[in-house]
Design a protein around this motif. Structure first.
Motif, mmCIF file in Angstrom:
data_model
loop_
_atom_site.group_PDB
_atom_site.id
_atom_site.type_symbol
_atom_site.label_atom_id
_atom_site.label_comp_id
_atom_site.label_asym_id
_atom_site.label_seq_id
_atom_site.Cartn_x
_atom_site.Cartn_y
_atom_site.Cartn_z
ATOM 1 N N ASP A 99 -6.555 -18.053 43.162
ATOM 2 C CA ASP A 99 -5.265 -18.223 43.837
ATOM 3 C C ASP A 99 -4.627 -19.540 43.442
ATOM 4 N N LEU A 102 -3.192 -19.327 40.072
ATOM 5 C CA LEU A 102 -1.971 -18.512 40.065
ATOM 6 C C LEU A 102 -0.806 -19.270 40.700
ATOM 7 N N ILE A 103 -1.100 -20.005 41.787
ATOM 8 C CA ILE A 103 -0.044 -20.827 42.402
ATOM 9 C C ILE A 103 0.488 -21.813 41.367
ATOM 10 N N TYR A 105 0.330 -21.537 38.126
ATOM 11 C CA TYR A 105 1.042 -20.836 37.052
ATOM 12 C C TYR A 105 2.461 -20.497 37.481
ATOM 13 N N LEU A 106 2.579 -19.851 38.646
ATOM 14 C CA LEU A 106 3.921 -19.447 39.098
ATOM 15 C C LEU A 106 4.795 -20.674 39.324
ATOM 16 N N LEU A 109 5.727 -22.336 35.980
ATOM 17 C CA LEU A 109 6.672 -21.506 35.229
ATOM 18 C C LEU A 109 8.065 -21.613 35.849
ATOM 19 N N VAL A 167 3.759 -22.563 46.021
ATOM 20 C CA VAL A 167 4.428 -22.242 44.755
ATOM 21 C C VAL A 167 5.778 -22.940 44.685
#
Lengths: 294, 287
Positions: A99, A102-103, A105-106, A109, A167
């Protein structure tokens, strides 16, 4: 093997020695004054931040003791069972680490896209209006200066607990940090392609797409990867304020003195950070290599 | 502006015929870009699904943020006593940053000598010191603060110790890289004139690196002021404590006042430290 060193006559030597003494004395004076100012600042700071040597010396043994306490008791005889007990929550922790990534990454980005859009508006060589440049730059500065965890604290109240505020907080902070770096890259580009596109009738978007972008893209990707690396560390603590990821389990383990859990989670975080450092460094070196090939 | 320029009437087909290399479609490159974008998109989808991003809350959250923003204006500390309290906390934050940076630098310096290949040639020492610096660096300042709070108790002192720890890692790496980038001829000169290895380090190496290290320390002082503003969130002193408290009790005018104070302080320190850096190393970029 000592060699004979030729010696100058004394009168010439005296002049040189005097010049040397003068130069070193001036330098020493500067260093001395600087040192006194520094000591004054340190004393003032120590008073203000309640530094206490006694408190430190009374408690400093707790620091190694703390880490010693977090070391799990693993004996060779029951090795696998001990490790399994130490890493009892590995499934949950790995999911939370996933997680966290992913946090990151998002957030990175979204922040890179934000910085990408704003950086062209913050570049004085592409935008004629000083007002737009000024406003964009101050906005980026604001996003950069407010720490992401402060954004996260506020966003948790607006969006509720969970990964979403994390995020968004990372995205906003990254927009500021990358926007500034991107703008510096854009301001250093070769101006001839820009003039060429304008001369052949291109509008502002065509100038950005065909003149600026090919020159800056690999640098942008490299900076974004560097930011990704930094943001992994930032995202690991987002859970402290309820914004998702591994941080929520870490702060719970530290607060409730689950010692071996602390060491297990810290180890997982450190390994993740190191692996991501290695991977992004590889990719960045390849990108820089591509740049120099051109 | 661009409408003034009329594009030259060029016969596209004849240009394409004359310069085929610029008009050929590079399918391999396009496939690479396409697959890269597909992977990036796939991770976005995975992220949104795995993190269960609630899109319905996104819109209402943005409206709430707008409300918060309106309530923040104008920034107001409430009373002059509060303003004094916040200024005192800000002073504490700057003090934490100063002591943390200095302490970290002083501790990191001997370590960086160990980690520099041109000072200690032993591979095992090099590897061990580098990896331990990496480990220290992998742990965020906020985590160090949390640990030190459970060691020395709540208060700014824990913050100072936390910054010392996290700076130790970063400075150790930066310093050792600066030392490895030095010109070895100066050291060889000292050795050739009969100096020992330590003499070489003292008179050949240090004069080259001290200005670089000083500028790095000054640069970190600024970034540490930002870090020091947040370690209060876990109870390690400074203005972060006040900020987190005021956010939790929804006193938005006080929140914006504190954020304003932080912005002013950080930019003031940025200004001072970049002045000092330029004075030390001249107007070249810090690496």
């Amino acid at each position: 093997m000592p060699a004979a060193v030729p010696k100058l006559p004394d009168d010439q030597l005296d002049a040189l020695a005097a010049a040397y003494a003068g130069a070193t004395a001036a330098k020493r004076r500067h260093v001395f004054i600087g040192g006194i100012l520094l000591v004054l600042a340190v004393v003032l700071a120590a008073w203000s931040s309640e530094v206490s040597i006694t408190k430190f010396s009374e408690n400093v043994w707790r620091f190694p003791a703390y880490f010693a306490g977090t070391i799990p008791s693993i004996s060779l005889a029951t090795f696998s069972a001990d490790v399994a007990e130490w890493l009892w929550g590995i499934k949950r922790w790995l999911r939370l680490l996933g997680d966290t990534i992913l946090i990151t990454y998002l957030g990175t980005l979204a922040g890179a896209i934000g910085g990408f859009v704003l950086c062209f508006l913050a570049s004085a060589n592409l935008v004629r209006s000083p007002a737009i440049v000024f406003v964009t730059r101050r906005t980026l500065e604001f996003c950069r200066t407010v720490p992401e965890i402060v954004f996260a604290l506020i966003f948790v109240l607006a969006f509720g607990l969970g990964p979403l505020p994390g995020v968004l907080a990372i995205a906003l902070h990254t927009t500021g940090a990358l926007g500034k770096l991107f703008a510096e890259v854009v301001e250093n580009i070769d101006n001839k392609p820009v003039e060429g596109v304008i001369a052949s009738g291109g509008n502002w978007f065509q100038v950005v797409r065909f003149a600026a972008l090919p020159q800056v893209l690999s640098n942008f990707v490299s900076y974004a990867l560097l930011r990704f690396e930094i943001n992994v560390r930032g995202a690991a603590v987002m859970g402290f304020v309820g914004a998702g990821g591994i941080g929520q389990d870490l702060i719970e383990a530290v607060r409730k003195f689950y010692y071996t859990d602390v060491s297990a989670i810290l180890m997982l975080i450190v390994i993740t950070v190191m692996v991501i450092d290695l991977v992004t460094e590889r990719v960045r070196h390849r990108l820089i290599g591509m740049e120099s090939d051109r | 502006m661009t409408s003034m320029h009329t594009p030259l009437a060029v016969d596209g087909a004849s240009v394409a015929l004359r310069y085929p290399q610029y008009f050929r479609t590079n399918w391999r490159f396009r496939a690479q870009v396409g697959s890269f974008l597909a992977v990036a998109l796939a991770f976005i989808v995975i992220g949104i699904v795995q993190l269960e991003i609630p899109f319905d809350r996104l819109l209402s959250g943005i409206f709430k943020l707008g409300d918060f923003g309106r309530l923040m204006l104008p920034p107001d500390p409430g009373s002059s006593a509060n303003a004094a309290l916040y200024l005192r906390a800000l002073g504490e934050t700057v003090s934490i940053a100063l002591l943390g940076t200095l302490g970290g630098a002083i501790l990191a310096f001997p370590m960086s000598l160990l980690a520099a290949r041109n000072v200690v040639a032993n591979k095992v020492v090099h590897f061990l010191s580098r990896r331990s610096l990496d480990t220290v660096r992998g742990i965020d300042t906020l985590i160090w603060a949390l640990i030190w709070v459970s060691v020395v108790g709540l208060g700014p002192f824990a913050g100072v110790l936390a910054l010392i720890c996290s700076d130790f890692g970063s400075f150790g790496k930066l310093f050792s890289e600066a030392i490895e980038a030095t010109d070895k001829r100066a050291v060889e000169g000292v050795r050739a004139a009969g100096g020992s290895h330590l003499h070489g380090v003292r008179f050949g190496l240090l004069p080259q690196v001290v200005p670089v290290l000083a500028s790095q320390v000054l640069y970190y002082f600024e970034s540490n002021t930002r870090s020091a503003t947040i370690i209060g969130i876990v109870g390690a002193g400074g203005i972060g404590l006040q900020l987190a408290e005021q956010i939790r009790v929804l006193e938005w005018q006080k929140v914006s006042f504190i954020i304003l104070l932080i912005l002013i302080a950080v930019s003031a320190i940025d200004w001072i430290s970049s002045r000092l850096r330029f004075a030390i190393i001249g107007r070249r970029a810090v690496t």
